[in-house]
Design a protein around this motif. Structure first.
Motif, PDB file in Angstrom:
ATOM      1  N   ASN A 120       5.008  -3.368   9.868  1.00  0.00           N
ATOM      2  CA  ASN A 120       4.025  -2.486  10.504  1.00  0.00           C
ATOM      3  C   ASN A 120       2.647  -2.663   9.879  1.00  0.00           C
ATOM      4  N   PHE A 121       2.651  -2.805   8.562  1.00  0.00           N
ATOM      5  CA  PHE A 121       1.389  -2.939   7.825  1.00  0.00           C
ATOM      6  C   PHE A 121       0.633  -4.185   8.280  1.00  0.00           C
ATOM      7  N   LEU A 122       1.390  -5.257   8.578  1.00  0.00           N
ATOM      8  CA  LEU A 122       0.770  -6.529   8.952  1.00  0.00           C
ATOM      9  C   LEU A 122       0.463  -6.628  10.438  1.00  0.00           C
ATOM     10  N   SER A 123       0.929  -5.684  11.219  1.00  0.00           N
ATOM     11  CA  SER A 123       0.757  -5.826  12.660  1.00  0.00           C
ATOM     12  C   SER A 123      -0.722  -5.757  13.026  1.00  0.00           C
ATOM     13  N   ALA A 124      -1.029  -6.315  14.168  1.00  0.00           N
ATOM     14  CA  ALA A 124      -2.420  -6.444  14.594  1.00  0.00           C
ATOM     15  C   ALA A 124      -3.142  -5.103  14.661  1.00  0.00           C
ATOM     16  N   GLU A 125      -2.372  -4.027  14.817  1.00  0.00           N
ATOM     17  CA  GLU A 125      -3.000  -2.707  14.958  1.00  0.00           C
ATOM     18  C   GLU A 125      -3.656  -2.188  13.690  1.00  0.00           C
ATOM     19  N   LYS A 126      -3.400  -2.846  12.557  1.00  0.00           N
ATOM     20  CA  LYS A 126      -3.980  -2.387  11.282  1.00  0.00           C
ATOM     21  C   LYS A 126      -3.734  -0.891  11.055  1.00  0.00           C
ATOM     22  N   TYR A 127      -2.465  -0.501  11.184  1.00  0.00           N
ATOM     23  CA  TYR A 127      -2.101   0.896  10.982  1.00  0.00           C
ATOM     24  C   TYR A 127      -2.496   1.364   9.593  1.00  0.00           C
ATOM     25  N   SER A 128      -2.721   2.674   9.486  1.00  0.00           N
ATOM     26  CA  SER A 128      -2.859   3.261   8.165  1.00  0.00           C
ATOM     27  C   SER A 128      -1.510   3.127   7.462  1.00  0.00           C
ATOM     28  N   LEU A 129      -1.527   3.233   6.126  1.00  0.00           N
ATOM     29  CA  LEU A 129      -0.255   3.176   5.390  1.00  0.00           C
ATOM     30  C   LEU A 129       0.646   4.321   5.837  1.00  0.00           C
ATOM     31  N   LYS A 130       0.043   5.481   6.071  1.00  0.00           N
ATOM     32  CA  LYS A 130       0.829   6.640   6.498  1.00  0.00           C
ATOM     33  C   LYS A 130       1.553   6.352   7.811  1.00  0.00           C
ATOM     34  N   LYS A 131       0.822   5.784   8.758  1.00  0.00           N
ATOM     35  CA  LYS A 131       1.415   5.484  10.065  1.00  0.00           C
ATOM     36  C   LYS A 131       2.494   4.393   9.936  1.00  0.00           C
ATOM     37  N   ALA A 132       2.178   3.367   9.148  1.00  0.00           N
ATOM     38  CA  ALA A 132       3.130   2.261   8.964  1.00  0.00           C
ATOM     39  C   ALA A 132       4.410   2.760   8.297  1.00  0.00           C
ATOM     40  N   ALA A 133       4.257   3.627   7.292  1.00  0.00           N
ATOM     41  CA  ALA A 133       5.413   4.125   6.543  1.00  0.00           C
ATOM     42  C   ALA A 133       6.206   5.131   7.371  1.00  0.00           C
ATOM     43  N   THR A 134       5.500   5.994   8.095  1.00  0.00           N
ATOM     44  CA  THR A 134       6.175   7.003   8.915  1.00  0.00           C
ATOM     45  C   THR A 134       7.021   6.350   9.993  1.00  0.00           C
ATOM     46  N   THR A 135       6.438   5.359  10.660  1.00  0.00           N
ATOM     47  CA  THR A 135       7.161   4.661  11.722  1.00  0.00           C
ATOM     48  C   THR A 135       8.388   3.949  11.158  1.00  0.00           C
ATOM     49  N   ALA A 136       8.210   3.296  10.018  1.00  0.00           N
ATOM     50  CA  ALA A 136       9.330   2.586   9.391  1.00  0.00           C
ATOM     51  C   ALA A 136      10.431   3.565   9.000  1.00  0.00           C
ATOM     52  N   TYR A 137      10.019   4.680   8.401  1.00  0.00           N
ATOM     53  CA  TYR A 137      11.003   5.674   7.972  1.00  0.00           C
ATOM     54  C   TYR A 137      11.779   6.225   9.160  1.00  0.00           C
ATOM     55  N   GLN A 138      11.042   6.549  10.237  1.00  0.00           N
ATOM     56  CA  GLN A 138      11.716   7.120  11.415  1.00  0.00           C
ATOM     57  C   GLN A 138      12.738   6.160  11.983  1.00  0.00           C
ATOM     58  N   GLN A 139      12.401   4.885  11.941  1.00  0.00           N
ATOM     59  CA  GLN A 139      13.295   3.897  12.520  1.00  0.00           C
ATOM     60  C   GLN A 139      14.500   3.599  11.632  1.00  0.00           C
ATOM     61  N   VAL A 140      14.259   3.464  10.324  1.00  0.00           N
ATOM     62  CA  VAL A 140      15.310   2.931   9.444  1.00  0.00           C
ATOM     63  C   VAL A 140      16.145   4.017   8.756  1.00  0.00           C
ATOM     64  N   CYS A 141      15.486   5.062   8.277  1.00  0.00           N
ATOM     65  CA  CYS A 141      16.205   6.029   7.419  1.00  0.00           C
ATOM     66  C   CYS A 141      16.418   7.403   8.036  1.00  0.00           C
ATOM     67  N   ALA A 142      15.408   7.899   8.759  1.00  0.00           N
ATOM     68  CA  ALA A 142      15.465   9.280   9.238  1.00  0.00           C
ATOM     69  C   ALA A 142      16.756   9.628   9.983  1.00  0.00           C
ATOM     70  N   PRO A 143      17.285   8.702  10.818  1.00  0.00           N
ATOM     71  CA  PRO A 143      18.502   9.067  11.557  1.00  0.00           C
ATOM     72  C   PRO A 143      19.676   9.439  10.639  1.00  0.00           C
ATOM     73  N   TYR A 144      19.633   9.005   9.386  1.00  0.00           N
ATOM     74  CA  TYR A 144      20.750   9.247   8.471  1.00  0.00           C
ATOM     75  C   TYR A 144      20.429  10.291   7.414  1.00  0.00           C
ATOM     76  N   HIS A 145      19.233  10.870   7.480  1.00  0.00           N
ATOM     77  CA  HIS A 145      18.841  11.859   6.480  1.00  0.00           C
ATOM     78  C   HIS A 145      18.926  13.269   7.045  1.00  0.00           C
ATOM     79  N   THR A 146      19.145  14.229   6.154  1.00  0.00           N
ATOM     80  CA  THR A 146      19.216  15.630   6.561  1.00  0.00           C
ATOM     81  C   THR A 146      17.820  16.119   6.955  1.00  0.00           C
ATOM     82  N   TRP A 147      17.811  17.251   7.625  1.00  0.00           N
ATOM     83  CA  TRP A 147      16.543  17.847   8.043  1.00  0.00           C
ATOM     84  C   TRP A 147      15.651  18.126   6.822  1.00  0.00           C
TER      85      TRP A 147
END
Ligand code: 1PZ
Length: 208
Positions: A120-147
């Protein structure tokens, strides 16, 4: 000189550690297994990233480090990743809290989270770190984490540094970070694939 200091940047150390592991897979004929100890040593190197993220991720660091530490301890007894999974299969402890196979699954998620974040960080959109990390977290870890964990993580995300500050903390430029992140993305994908195959080939699903 400049070249030497670049070689020693945290990102290049991480990239190199995973390239060494993926070379074992690709060149060494170790196509469906990995040795536990070198795997753990590569995973430990990732921890330097946490110091660039700020205090809010102290908990994530402790979580990740504890799980890598458990596997490193296990490497005294188990030579390979597959022997760890086979042990827990036999004992019916694959998904038990604190089992090596469960911790391996969590560490794998951590590696994948970083891979996705870098992508995400390298994508052409030049996301903020927050956006890059949030998107990654939602995709990879959030489905398996508690509320509760998801809520804490989303609060933590607001404290992440900017892209520019992260690059400074990592002692990278846009260009050098691009190179090192790509190296990690490629090498870690091979490692992640091997781990997933260990589970799938033994009939263990990846939905946890
Ligand atoms: C630049 C990088 C920014 C990344 C920011 C991402 C932050 C992710 C925060 C994750 C917090 C994890 C909190 C603890 C979760 C635990 O509930 C689970 C389940 O543990 P179990 O029940 O099996 O004992 N633990 C995990 O899923 C381990 C997750 C480790 C992933 C940590 C981050 C990986 C590395 C980030 C590198 C900086």
């Amino acid at each position: 000189d400049r070249k030497d200091s670049r070689k020693e940047s945290p990102l290049s150390a991480i990239a190199q550690a995973f390239e060494e592991i993926s070379d074992l897979i690709n060149k060494g004929g170790d196509v469906d297994d990995l040795r536990l100890k070198p795997f753990c040593e590569a995973c430990s190197k990732v921890s330097v990233l946490f110091s660039c993220l700020g205090i809010a991720f102290k908990f994530a660091e402790m979580e990740y480090t504890a799980k890598v530490g458990d596997l490193l301890e296990a490497s005294k007894k188990f030579n390979t990743l597959s022997s760890v999974v086979d042990f827990d299969l036999k004992n019916k402890t694959v998904k038990s809290q604190g089992s090596h196979t469960r911790n391996l699954r969590r560490v794998r998620q951590g590696l994948d989270l970083i891979r996705e974040l870098f992508q995400n960080f390298l994508s052409a959109e030049k996301y903020s770190l927050k956006k890059a990390a949030t998107t990654a977290y939602q995709q990879v870890c959030a489905p398996y984490h508690t509320w509760a964990v998801r809520t804490a993580v989303s609060a933590g995300m607001c404290t992440l540094p900017t892209r520019e500050q992260l690059l400074l903390n990592l002692n990278e430029t846009d260009k050098s970070a691009d190179k090192e992140m790509r190296r990690y993305i490629k090498a870690s994908s091979d490692v992640i694939k091997i781990i997933d195959n260990l589970y799938i080939s033994r009939g263990i699903t990846l939905d946890w």
